[in-house]
Design an enzyme around this catalytic site. Structure first.
Site, short mmCIF file in Angstrom:
data_model
loop_
_atom_site.label_atom_id
_atom_site.label_comp_id
_atom_site.label_asym_id
_atom_site.label_seq_id
_atom_site.Cartn_x
_atom_site.Cartn_y
_atom_site.Cartn_z
NE ARG A 33 -51.71 -64.85 -83.64
CZ ARG A 33 -51.82 -63.70 -84.27
NH1 ARG A 33 -51.20 -63.52 -85.53
NH2 ARG A 33 -52.54 -62.60 -83.79
CG ASN A 89 -59.80 -47.44 -90.08
OD1 ASN A 89 -59.08 -47.67 -89.28
ND2 ASN A 89 -60.72 -48.15 -90.21
CB CYS A 90 -56.26 -44.27 -87.20
SG CYS A 90 -57.19 -45.63 -86.54
N PRO A 105 -76.38 -66.92 -79.21
CG PRO A 105 -76.41 -68.80 -78.06
CD PRO A 105 -77.21 -67.68 -78.87
CB ALA A 164 -71.25 -57.82 -82.34
CG ASP A 196 -65.83 -48.09 -84.33
OD1 ASP A 196 -65.18 -48.32 -83.52
OD2 ASP A 196 -65.58 -47.40 -85.35
CE LYS A 213 -43.13 -32.38 -53.68
NZ LYS A 213 -43.66 -31.36 -52.80
C1 LIG Z 1 -60.55 -41.06 -90.40
C2 LIG Z 1 -60.51 -41.80 -89.12
C3 LIG Z 1 -59.73 -41.50 -88.48
C4 LIG Z 1 -59.65 -42.45 -87.02
N1 LIG Z 1 -58.69 -42.36 -85.92
C5 LIG Z 1 -58.77 -43.04 -84.85
C6 LIG Z 1 -57.55 -42.77 -84.01
O1 LIG Z 1 -56.67 -41.95 -84.29
N2 LIG Z 1 -57.68 -43.55 -83.00
C7 LIG Z 1 -58.68 -44.70 -82.62
O2 LIG Z 1 -58.58 -45.31 -81.72
N3 LIG Z 1 -59.65 -44.77 -83.69
C8 LIG Z 1 -59.48 -44.02 -84.67
N4 LIG Z 1 -60.55 -44.30 -85.58
C9 LIG Z 1 -61.69 -45.15 -85.40
C10 LIG Z 1 -61.16 -46.61 -85.73
O3 LIG Z 1 -60.72 -46.64 -86.81
C11 LIG Z 1 -62.41 -47.37 -85.30
O4 LIG Z 1 -62.60 -47.63 -84.19
C12 LIG Z 1 -62.07 -48.92 -85.76
O5 LIG Z 1 -61.58 -49.06 -87.00
C13 LIG Z 1 -63.29 -49.95 -85.77
O6 LIG Z 1 -63.09 -51.15 -85.83
P1 LIG Z 1 -64.27 -52.04 -86.63
O7 LIG Z 1 -63.81 -53.27 -86.88
O8 LIG Z 1 -65.46 -51.88 -85.64
O9 LIG Z 1 -64.82 -51.22 -88.01
P2 LIG Z 1 -63.86 -50.72 -89.19
O10 LIG Z 1 -62.46 -51.03 -88.89
O11 LIG Z 1 -64.37 -49.34 -89.59
O12 LIG Z 1 -64.11 -52.02 -90.29
C14 LIG Z 1 -65.67 -52.28 -90.34
C15 LIG Z 1 -65.50 -52.72 -92.15
O13 LIG Z 1 -66.72 -53.41 -92.06
C16 LIG Z 1 -67.30 -53.29 -93.51
N5 LIG Z 1 -68.62 -53.48 -93.67
C17 LIG Z 1 -69.59 -52.80 -93.16
N6 LIG Z 1 -70.76 -53.50 -93.36
C18 LIG Z 1 -70.51 -54.47 -94.26
C19 LIG Z 1 -71.13 -55.58 -94.72
N7 LIG Z 1 -72.38 -55.42 -94.52
N8 LIG Z 1 -70.68 -56.35 -95.28
C20 LIG Z 1 -69.42 -56.39 -95.60
N9 LIG Z 1 -68.50 -55.42 -95.12
C21 LIG Z 1 -69.03 -54.73 -94.40
C22 LIG Z 1 -66.74 -51.74 -94.08
O14 LIG Z 1 -66.54 -51.61 -95.12
C23 LIG Z 1 -65.67 -51.41 -92.92
O15 LIG Z 1 -64.42 -51.78 -93.82
C24 LIG Z 1 -60.73 -43.46 -86.74
C25 LIG Z 1 -61.51 -43.68 -87.70
C26 LIG Z 1 -61.50 -42.83 -88.87
C27 LIG Z 1 -62.61 -43.41 -90.04
C1 LIG Z 2 -39.98 -27.37 -53.93
C2 LIG Z 2 -39.77 -28.16 -52.63
C3 LIG Z 2 -39.20 -27.01 -51.32
C4 LIG Z 2 -41.21 -28.57 -52.04
O1 LIG Z 2 -42.10 -27.19 -51.86
P1 LIG Z 2 -43.57 -27.71 -51.89
O2 LIG Z 2 -44.32 -26.64 -51.90
O3 LIG Z 2 -43.73 -28.74 -50.93
O4 LIG Z 2 -43.70 -28.50 -53.19
P2 LIG Z 2 -44.31 -27.81 -54.74
O5 LIG Z 2 -43.81 -26.52 -55.11
O6 LIG Z 2 -44.19 -29.10 -55.58
O7 LIG Z 2 -46.06 -27.97 -54.19
C5 LIG Z 2 -46.52 -29.17 -53.87
C6 LIG Z 2 -47.71 -28.67 -53.14
O8 LIG Z 2 -48.72 -27.76 -53.98
C7 LIG Z 2 -50.00 -28.54 -54.07
N1 LIG Z 2 -50.44 -28.23 -55.29
C8 LIG Z 2 -49.74 -28.68 -56.72
N2 LIG Z 2 -50.41 -28.29 -57.77
C9 LIG Z 2 -51.47 -27.64 -57.25
C10 LIG Z 2 -52.59 -26.97 -57.98
N3 LIG Z 2 -52.64 -26.67 -59.29
N4 LIG Z 2 -53.73 -26.55 -57.32
C11 LIG Z 2 -53.75 -26.72 -55.72
N5 LIG Z 2 -52.32 -27.16 -55.02
C12 LIG Z 2 -51.68 -27.54 -55.84
C13 LIG Z 2 -49.77 -30.02 -53.84
O9 LIG Z 2 -50.93 -30.64 -53.30
C14 LIG Z 2 -48.54 -29.55 -52.64
O10 LIG Z 2 -49.22 -29.30 -51.54
P3 LIG Z 2 -49.35 -30.46 -50.27
O11 LIG Z 2 -47.88 -31.14 -50.16
O12 LIG Z 2 -49.90 -29.51 -48.97
O13 LIG Z 2 -50.14 -31.47 -50.86
C15 LIG Z 2 -38.86 -29.32 -52.34
O14 LIG Z 2 -39.69 -30.08 -52.99
C16 LIG Z 2 -37.53 -29.06 -53.05
O15 LIG Z 2 -36.56 -28.62 -52.58
N6 LIG Z 2 -37.35 -29.61 -54.08
C17 LIG Z 2 -36.10 -29.38 -54.97
C18 LIG Z 2 -35.04 -30.22 -54.59
C19 LIG Z 2 -35.33 -31.69 -55.13
O16 LIG Z 2 -36.40 -32.46 -55.17
N7 LIG Z 2 -34.25 -32.29 -55.82
C20 LIG Z 2 -34.41 -33.33 -56.53
C21 LIG Z 2 -34.77 -33.30 -57.85
S1 LIG Z 2 -33.99 -32.30 -58.95
#
Ligand SMILES: Cc1cc2nc3c(=O)[nH]c(=O)nc-3n(C[C@H](O)[C@H](O)[C@H](O)COP(=O)(O)OP(=O)(O)OC[C@H]3O[C@@H](n4cnc5c(N)ncnc54)[C@H](O)[C@@H]3O)c2cc1C
Ligand SMILES: CC(C)(COP(=O)(O)OP(=O)(O)OC[C@H]1O[C@@H](n2cnc3c(N)ncnc32)[C@H](O)[C@@H]1OP(=O)(O)O)[C@@H](O)C(=O)NCCC(=O)NCCS
Ligand SMILES: Cc1cc2nc3c(=O)[nH]c(=O)nc-3n(C[C@H](O)[C@H](O)[C@H](O)COP(=O)(O)OP(=O)(O)OC[C@H]3O[C@@H](n4cnc5c(N)ncnc54)[C@H](O)[C@@H]3O)c2cc1C
Ligand SMILES: CC(C)(COP(=O)(O)OP(=O)(O)OC[C@H]1O[C@@H](n2cnc3c(N)ncnc32)[C@H](O)[C@@H]1OP(=O)(O)O)[C@@H](O)C(=O)NCCC(=O)NCCS
Lengths: 550, 550
Positions: free
Chosen positions: B21, B41-42, B280, B284, B287, B438
């Site tokens: 492009r 591959n993913c 330069p 690369a 992965d 919140k």
């Molecule tokens: C099963 C699987 C699931 C995955 N799922 C996820 C996911 O859900 N989310 C995510 O972010 N990533 C996922 N990944 C990782 C993701 O696919 C890789 O990060 C990405 O493809 C890397 O891209 P790349 O171009 O570096 O290598 P690749 O896409 O792997 O391509 C490299 C290619 O180079 C070719 N090659 C290698 N050496 C040579 C050579 N010497 N000559 C010619 N060709 C060559 C290989 O055959 C290959 O086809 C997954 C990977 C796998 C295998």
């Molecule tokens: C619920 C209400 C009374 C507020 O009560 P609140 O105690 O201030 O709020 P929450 O229950 O959300 O709790 C928040 C507090 O817990 C803390 N907290 C939340 N999760 C936590 C966790 N896992 N560990 C430690 N602290 C936590 C927060 O830091 C916050 O405290 P802070 O304000 O001192 O920082 C008020 O928001 C309200 O009336 N809401 C209903 C009405 C409304 O919002 N209507 C419109 C939307 S439908």
């Protein structure tokens, strides 16, 4: 130290609990005019729909539970009616008994939330808002009273309007959605909102755009609920056992304004970054308070529960002497409607255009996860980018699974100041059921990078007809089969894989190439430009263009 | 300009397409020693499991399709056997015919990926790796040849080992998982990996930790596949129609090393931030190439498809004269195993301890979305924080839905340099089916903020017994019912809601409070410390402690 809090839900109660954790000795009084505190207002639509069946789930806290755990003095059914800033007192009315009282404060926190924007309709039909537990009970009662299958009209196609629609349909109600403007979900641009309308209609919702309610079928002099239908501005009558007013909210600034506190231009209570109002003893948080807009800088209204909780806690921190300055707000929002998830953050195109802010646009249609793994769903993403700085100005996403993840990543990147093209560098968790090796987000970054460096130039769907009128030629680089299944008017088809051999057949002069979503178009544009053509790519391809025609 | 690329899958093919492009005139030759290019591959483990049923889904590109679209000269079944740096040529062998040839280059890109780490086992049973399409065909053939229900032994409980286990079980195979060390999934800390083992066992997998293969039941002098079981170091014999070696990979640096290119300490090909090797003219990626570690700075091995694709593109950019410097890698990974999702980014506690790096730890157990909305699933999160800078050093998440979203947000925050306590400020999309007001991420930020400011002090699960031995008293602030259902040895129960009234009953001296997950413990700790106690909160509560005992 005595702290008085007005409003006992998201912002107010978060302030109260945090205040207690920071200061065991403080006296903390919370006034709530309603009968419930700390309830899950965001769950109310789903309670209407029967998705949430246990009312107790929405009402986890009571004044008693809050007293036991946090030694809070929570007074429900108490409305604060005024503030005496000089005297540092508020006047309070017991809404059950009418009794009036005065309460002093060292610090006052206003967390009164928002109020509905519109005047209630009065067409012989009661309208309901969907904001409180009481509202839900009223809606329930209306629906229960209907013989057979009820009909409802929801006015307003914003977040809560759409949640109401979805949940009413879920409950078996026939729904008409009335939207005054030409588009629902106005935080979106039109081509992003259009598919949502299509989805609503596919679920049997009668969507009326550019329409408003003008009356009812009730006799003019009737009172009460004599009407059974609403008259719309398009002349039609729609059945309405129930009417829900979801036309939006505005900050409830009544107390603040009456007390002479500074109100911002956009209508919320002005606060500094420690949540202090123009009176340093009074704080405001939540839907009533202004936020600093991350895109525009100025005061913004962001009526979201996350910020209300956050700023409630921050106000307590400030009062406890350890101010925790607020960040500008990016305004992330999300709504689920039937099988769609719609999410957005920041500004949309319309707003950027109105503000004269130079921007770039990217539309993509990526998969929720690797296409080779079952169950991948396509989404539409729109990204708005600052043309000068590459900053992310906004995003809109419409799709199924994975939309919420992508908007959160963009909102995080935006808050952290990552540029749009830097999205390409994010190492997002990839295994085939979760994402793609080049995830949707990375691809946005790649496209943004190409725009930033001028590697690609694009045309927007709404610019196309003017470009063609000015002499550009349109080339559809999809396969002949795709072309035959539906194509742009004026497009000529030349498959990307034949372009290198046959580009000489293309007309001289500016070309616009397009494919289904923009991706092949990009490769085509790179090829043709290196072969000497003046070429741009139709952003988002045929799909975005189609969405724009709706 | 002539560009030769070694390896035609993730990194190599991404380099090739981008190169085209950017430069229509370049000559681009890709050598791939296998028979397939640009394959998923993913997806291979899921093809073994029958989750992906259409082989064509994994093999979207062919040399022909890549020639048509990108004018690439892709030569499958061609292995590059050597590099002559002075002469700027590679020697190539046709793996089908054995024919040798020489190919000149202006720029060479090494994208040969990784190779298995272990020597093949030789106990009279063929072992299979799971890395190529051919591997999958071999595995298929072995399973198909078994009468009745087959048994398999998977050696190695890393990502690919677990994907193999999950998919074999899905296909009806009885699986034994053999792990030499005491823990599977070594990027996790032990208390995070333990629930995964429990889940494997719940799905009928025979998990053998601290065990390795010492032999088989085949006669000592047998050759071929006479064995039907493997002898383990614990003295047991496990049935094994199929043996999968998933003991991990190392960078394939054979060509680079033979050509005298610089190899990094951790075994990958050294590259600068433009993917250039110590020569330069040679680049690369993938992965085989080192990455700069975002946490440790030094050269790291991150064998993930996203970075391979990204850096392949970047190498093309560099060659085209527009270098696109790589960012340090945070190393985000994810794996789905049965109903669990396990994700991680950055360093774990064990590695930080080994490096002597001062850190803070947070364990939480939040919901995937609002607890009041149906379907919320609990996850366990561990966050590692730089004690000096508040920087995020790593995270581990184990749970169901929403794990992938949370790790992506943390990875984004980490890449952008957001501090741990700044997670509290993120505006994440909230509606009840997607998150919480919140969110899990915000809560991590709040806890981190409390640790940063000394608002709370915590004790880790593995520190507890030493603390108790040194004289601290343990207070369980959960309800009596929770206490009765199972509690820590030596804990006394005093419900949080009674603590204020009854704290005088607590022993003098240091206290450690705990609840189920740490949240109530935090409120208890704040209360007691203000009431004059020396108190710390057991991080992650009873749940994390329990996980640590496994
Ligand atoms: C099963 C699987 C699931 C995955 N799922 C996820 C996911 O859900 N989310 C995510 O972010 N990533 C996922 N990944 C990782 C993701 O696919 C890789 O990060 C990405 O493809 C890397 O891209 P790349 O171009 O570096 O290598 P690749 O896409 O792997 O391509 C490299 C290619 O180079 C070719 N090659 C290698 N050496 C040579 C050579 N010497 N000559 C010619 N060709 C060559 C290989 O055959 C290959 O086809 C997954 C990977 C796998 C295998
Ligand atoms: C619920 C209400 C009374 C507020 O009560 P609140 O105690 O201030 O709020 P929450 O229950 O959300 O709790 C928040 C507090 O817990 C803390 N907290 C939340 N999760 C936590 C966790 N896992 N560990 C430690 N602290 C936590 C927060 O830091 C916050 O405290 P802070 O304000 O001192 O920082 C008020 O928001 C309200 O009336 N809401 C209903 C009405 C409304 O919002 N209507 C419109 C939307 S439908
Ligand atoms: C149906 C619905 C669904 C929503 N869904 C979502 C969602 O999915 N995601 C999201 O982020 N946000 C959602 N929101 C918005 C979210 O609930 C608000 O942003 C948040 O509650 C604002 O917090 P607050 O503290 O400012 O106001 P509120 O939580 O509204 O609390 C204000 C309280 O103040 C009381 N009050 C007002 N005036 C007085 C007075 N004078 N005296 C005493 N009490 C007074 C009110 O009775 C009210 O209970 C939803 C809102 C509604 C109504
Ligand atoms: C597929 C493969 C050949 C690369 O092809 P590619 O064309 O470079 O990559 P994609 O198909 O992802 O398209 C990305 C290009 O489209 C552009 N693009 C994506 N969406 C776009 C849109 N909507 N509008 C315009 N352009 C778009 C991107 O900017 C990028 O172009 P650029 O690199 O010039 O910026 C290579 O990645 C590969 O072999 N992958 C499979 C092997 C693998 O990765 N295995 C491990 C994981 S299972």
């Amino acid at each position: 130290m005595k702290i008085v809090i007005v409003g006992g839900v998201a912002g107010g109660m978060s302030a109260a609990t945090r205040m207690r954790r920071l200061d065991e000795s403080a006296e903390i009084v919370v006034f709530e005019r309603g009968h419930y505190v700390s309830f899950a207002n965001c769950g109310l639509p789903y309670y209407v729909g029967g998705v949430i069946t246990d009312r107790a789930e929405l009402l986890l806290q009571t004044p008693e539970s809050l007293r036991a755990r946090f030694r809070l003095d929570v007074r429900i059914d108490h409305e604060v009616t005024g503030i005496d800033r000089a005297g540092q007192t508020v006047s309070v009315r017991n809404t059950l008994t009418g009794e009036e009282s005065i309460e002093g404060y060292d610090r006052l926190i206003l967390a009164a939330g928002a109020t509905t924007r519109s005047e209630p309709l009065d067409f012989g039909l009661a309208t309901h808002t969907l904001r409180t537990v009481d509202d839900v009970d009223h809606i329930d009662a209306v629906l229960a009273a209907v013989d057979g299958s009820p009909s409802a009209v929801v006015i307003g196609g914003g977040f809560i309007g759409l949640e109401a629609v979805d949940n009413l349909v879920h409950r078996g109600v026939h729904v008409t959605l009335v939207q005054r403007g030409p588009q629902i979900l106005t935080p979106l641009d039109p081509e992003m909102a259009a598919p949502v309308v299509a989805d609503l209609r596919a679920h049997g919702v009668d969507v009326r755009l550019g329409t408003h309610v003008v009356g009812s079928d009730a006799p003019v002099d009737s009172a009460g609920t004599a009407a059974t239908g609403l008259l719309l501005s398009d002349g039609s009558l729609v059945p309405a056992d129930l009417v829900i007013d979801a036309t939006g909210v505005r900050p409830d600034t009544s107390l603040a304004a009456a007390a002479g506190l500074r109100i911002g231009d956009s209508g919320g209570i002005w606060v500094d970054e420690t949540q202090a109002t123009s009176d340093p003893r009074i704080f405001a948080v939540g839907d009533g308070a202004l936020k600093t807009d991350a895109v525009g800088g100025a005061g913004a209204l962001v009526t979201m529960a996350g910020l209300a909780n956050r700023h409630g806690r921050a106000a307590a921190d400030t009062i406890a002497g350890r101010p925790d300055a607020a960040e500008p707000a990016v305004g992330t929002g999300i709504v689920g409607v039937f099988d769609l998830t719609v999410a957005m953050v920041g500004w949309n195109e319309q707003r950027l255009v109105a503000a004269g802010r130079a921007h770039r646009i990217v539309h993509t249609h990526p998969s929720s996860h690797a296409g080779y793994f079952p169950g991948a769903e396509q989404m539409a993403i729109k990204l708005l980018i600052d043309a000068d700085t590459d900053a992310i100005l906004g995003a809109q996403i419409v799709g199924g699974s994975g939309v919420d993840k992508r908007i959160d990543v963009i909102a995080t990147a935006m808050a952290a100041g990552l540029g749009a093209s830097a999205l390409s560098r994010l190492e997002l968790a990839y295994a085939p059921q979760y994402g793609s090796a080049k995830d949707a987000i990375n691809q946005l970054g790649y496209v943004a990078d190409n725009l930033l460096h001028g590697t690609t130039r694009s045309v927007q769907w709404h610019e196309l007809s003017a470009e063609l009128a000015a002499g550009a030629s349109l080339v559809d680089v999809r396969t002949p089969a795709e072309f035959a299944a539906g194509h742009l008017p004026d497009a000529r088809n030349l498959n990307l894989d034949e372009l290198r051999a046959r580009h000489a057949e293309l007309p001289a002069g500016p070309l616009i190439v397009h494919c289904q979503v923009g991706q092949r178009g990009h490769t085509a544009a790179r090829l043709l430009s290196q072969l000497g053509h003046d070429v741009r790519n139709l952003d988002g391809g045929y799909r975005t263009w189609l969405a724009g025609q709706a």
